[in-house]
Design a protein around this motif. Structure first.
Motif, PDB file in Angstrom:
ATOM      1  N   UNK A  93      -1.277  66.061   5.966  1.00 23.04           N
ATOM      2  CA  UNK A  93      -0.159  65.121   6.043  1.00 23.04           C
ATOM      3  C   UNK A  93       0.887  65.459   4.980  1.00 23.04           C
ATOM      4  N   UNK A  94       2.150  65.425   5.366  1.00 21.12           N
ATOM      5  CA  UNK A  94       3.228  65.650   4.396  1.00 21.12           C
ATOM      6  C   UNK A  94       3.606  64.365   3.682  1.00 21.12           C
ATOM      7  N   UNK A  95       3.338  63.212   4.339  1.00 22.61           N
ATOM      8  CA  UNK A  95       3.593  61.902   3.737  1.00 22.61           C
ATOM      9  C   UNK A  95       2.477  60.951   4.159  1.00 22.61           C
ATOM     10  N   UNK A  96       2.219  59.934   3.334  1.00 24.52           N
ATOM     11  CA  UNK A  96       1.251  58.898   3.713  1.00 24.52           C
ATOM     12  C   UNK A  96       1.524  57.641   2.907  1.00 24.52           C
ATOM     13  N   UNK A  97       1.181  56.497   3.515  1.00 24.55           N
ATOM     14  CA  UNK A  97       1.379  55.217   2.847  1.00 24.55           C
ATOM     15  C   UNK A  97       0.248  54.262   3.254  1.00 24.55           C
ATOM     16  N   UNK A  98      -0.219  53.458   2.314  1.00 24.10           N
ATOM     17  CA  UNK A  98      -1.275  52.481   2.595  1.00 24.10           C
ATOM     18  C   UNK A  98      -0.674  51.226   3.217  1.00 24.10           C
ATOM     19  N   UNK A 147       1.876  65.432  12.117  1.00 25.09           N
ATOM     20  CA  UNK A 147       2.639  65.981  13.241  1.00 25.09           C
ATOM     21  C   UNK A 147       3.600  64.888  13.708  1.00 25.09           C
ATOM     22  N   UNK A 148       3.012  63.756  14.144  1.00 21.16           N
ATOM     23  CA  UNK A 148       3.789  62.533  14.321  1.00 21.16           C
ATOM     24  C   UNK A 148       3.101  61.464  13.483  1.00 21.16           C
ATOM     25  N   UNK A 149       3.627  60.254  13.472  1.00 17.62           N
ATOM     26  CA  UNK A 149       3.004  59.185  12.685  1.00 17.62           C
ATOM     27  C   UNK A 149       1.647  58.858  13.286  1.00 17.62           C
ATOM     28  N   UNK A 150       0.627  58.842  12.444  1.00 17.55           N
ATOM     29  CA  UNK A 150      -0.714  58.487  12.896  1.00 17.55           C
ATOM     30  C   UNK A 150      -1.279  57.395  11.988  1.00 17.55           C
ATOM     31  N   UNK A 151      -2.221  56.637  12.535  1.00 17.30           N
ATOM     32  CA  UNK A 151      -2.917  55.619  11.762  1.00 17.30           C
ATOM     33  C   UNK A 151      -4.326  56.117  11.469  1.00 17.30           C
ATOM     34  N   UNK A 152      -4.856  55.729  10.328  1.00 19.54           N
ATOM     35  CA  UNK A 152      -6.201  56.165   9.986  1.00 19.54           C
ATOM     36  C   UNK A 152      -6.847  55.248   8.976  1.00 19.54           C
ATOM     37  N   UNK A 153      -8.138  55.501   8.733  1.00 15.57           N
ATOM     38  CA  UNK A 153      -8.962  54.716   7.803  1.00 15.57           C
ATOM     39  C   UNK A 153      -9.602  55.671   6.816  1.00 15.57           C
ATOM     40  N   UNK A 154      -9.663  55.266   5.560  1.00 17.00           N
ATOM     41  CA  UNK A 154     -10.399  56.038   4.576  1.00 17.00           C
ATOM     42  C   UNK A 154     -10.916  55.112   3.482  1.00 17.00           C
ATOM     43  N   UNK A 211      -9.015  51.702   2.945  1.00 15.09           N
ATOM     44  CA  UNK A 211      -7.564  51.694   3.161  1.00 15.09           C
ATOM     45  C   UNK A 211      -7.280  52.017   4.623  1.00 15.09           C
ATOM     46  N   UNK A 212      -6.380  51.253   5.224  1.00 10.55           N
ATOM     47  CA  UNK A 212      -5.790  51.648   6.509  1.00 10.55           C
ATOM     48  C   UNK A 212      -4.390  52.163   6.182  1.00 10.55           C
ATOM     49  N   UNK A 213      -4.043  53.304   6.730  1.00 10.53           N
ATOM     50  CA  UNK A 213      -2.812  53.974   6.305  1.00 10.53           C
ATOM     51  C   UNK A 213      -2.032  54.526   7.498  1.00 10.53           C
ATOM     52  N   UNK A 214      -0.775  54.842   7.237  1.00  4.23           N
ATOM     53  CA  UNK A 214       0.028  55.659   8.143  1.00  4.23           C
ATOM     54  C   UNK A 214       0.242  57.003   7.464  1.00  4.23           C
ATOM     55  N   UNK A 215       0.103  58.077   8.234  1.00  2.45           N
ATOM     56  CA  UNK A 215       0.313  59.428   7.693  1.00  2.45           C
ATOM     57  C   UNK A 215       1.173  60.214   8.657  1.00  2.45           C
ATOM     58  N   UNK A 216       1.894  61.170   8.102  1.00  4.75           N
ATOM     59  CA  UNK A 216       2.775  62.016   8.907  1.00  4.75           C
ATOM     60  C   UNK A 216       2.299  63.458   8.779  1.00  4.75           C
TER      61      UNK A 216
END
Length: 264
Positions: A134-139, A113-120, A106-111
């Motif tokens: 992260x307080x929020x995240x979306x794929x 501190x600020x919006x970040x991109x990541x892979x898992x 999955x490539x995701x956006x997570x919040x």
């Protein structure tokens, strides 16, 4: 009560709030139950998570020799775009690398501190997001291998950070953002070869609630190798950090491989 063993990252259970567990060889501890209580942590020694020898930890819970030989800490772990198992090319151990790299990612956006991109890896959802605070995240996309996830992340790093500002995360200084809206804008920005994997029909926004009674205003990071004994009142758990009343924070994950004694 005393617990003793080799530190590994805290195990998490998704809930409201997230539940945290320290797991040792012969026992485990629900860390949430320690909130508002005094804890004493003592450093006793080292044990490599890979070879099991009592050798000084170099990085990521591994001794020096294992860090530079084990396939579990190859460069492609931190830089997924360097993955080559899909080409049948070995880095350190092709069988291991095929097992890990050739599975849904999955490539995701997570919040955090600020919006970040990541892979898992898909199997690590939502654990990865809980671990990074992260307080929020979306794929954004689900792709069949780590390489495709890596090139997607590289493209999106031009727009977003790829690392969490851990101090802001621990102070709960989180920028406001609409991750669903952010994601919708990315469909034609991601590389062409992954656009077919875009999660267009899915807008699963994960919300994480951490067990924190009080966020620190100033932060002092605890290093057990320099301060082998610490006593403090636990005020919160976020990411892989324990937060204490005096602003001391302890990163459990970065202390993997240390043998500790915890007295309650």
């Amino acid at each position: 009560m005393t617990y003793e063993g080799v530190l590994t990252k805290m195990q998490t259970e998704f809930g409201n709030p997230i539940q945290y567990y320290l797991v040792f060889e012969d026992s485990f501890l629900n860390v949430n139950q320690l909130l508002n209580k005094n804890i004493e942590i003592s450093f006793l020694g080292y044990q490599c998570l890979n070879c099991g020898k009592k050798k000084k930890i170099f990085r990521q819970g591994f001794c020096y020799d294992c860090f530079y030989s084990s396939p579990a800490v190859g460069d492609w772990i931190m830089k997924p775009e360097l993955s080559t198992a899909h080409l049948g090319i070995q880095d350190r151990d092709l069988v291991y690398e095929q097992k890990v790299q050739l599975q849904p990612h999955i490539v995701y956006l997570a919040l955090s501190s600020e919006v970040k991109v990541g892979v898992t890896r898909k199997t690590q959802v939502p654990t990865r997001w809980m671990d990074q605070g992260a307080t929020q995240a979306i794929s954004i996309v689900e792709v069949p291998n780590r390489y495709l996830a890596g090139i997607t992340e590289v493209a999106l790093k031009k727009m977003y950070a790829d690392k969490t500002n851990w101090q802001k995360m621990l102070k709960n200084e989180v920028q406001a953002a609409d991750l669903i809206k952010e994601k919708a804008s990315l469909k034609y920005i991601i590389p062409k070869e992954v656009q077919e994997f875009f999660y267009s029909e899915k807008e699963d926004l994960y919300l994480m609630h951490f067990p924190v009674l009080e966020y620190p205003k100033k932060i002092n990071s605890l290093n057990l190798e320099k301060t082998p004994n610490f006593i403090g009142r636990l005020k919160g758990i976020k990411g892989q950090y324990l937060i204490f009343e005096d602003g001391t924070v302890f990163n459990v994950r970065s202390s993997e491989g240390l043998i500790v004694k915890i007295d309650l």
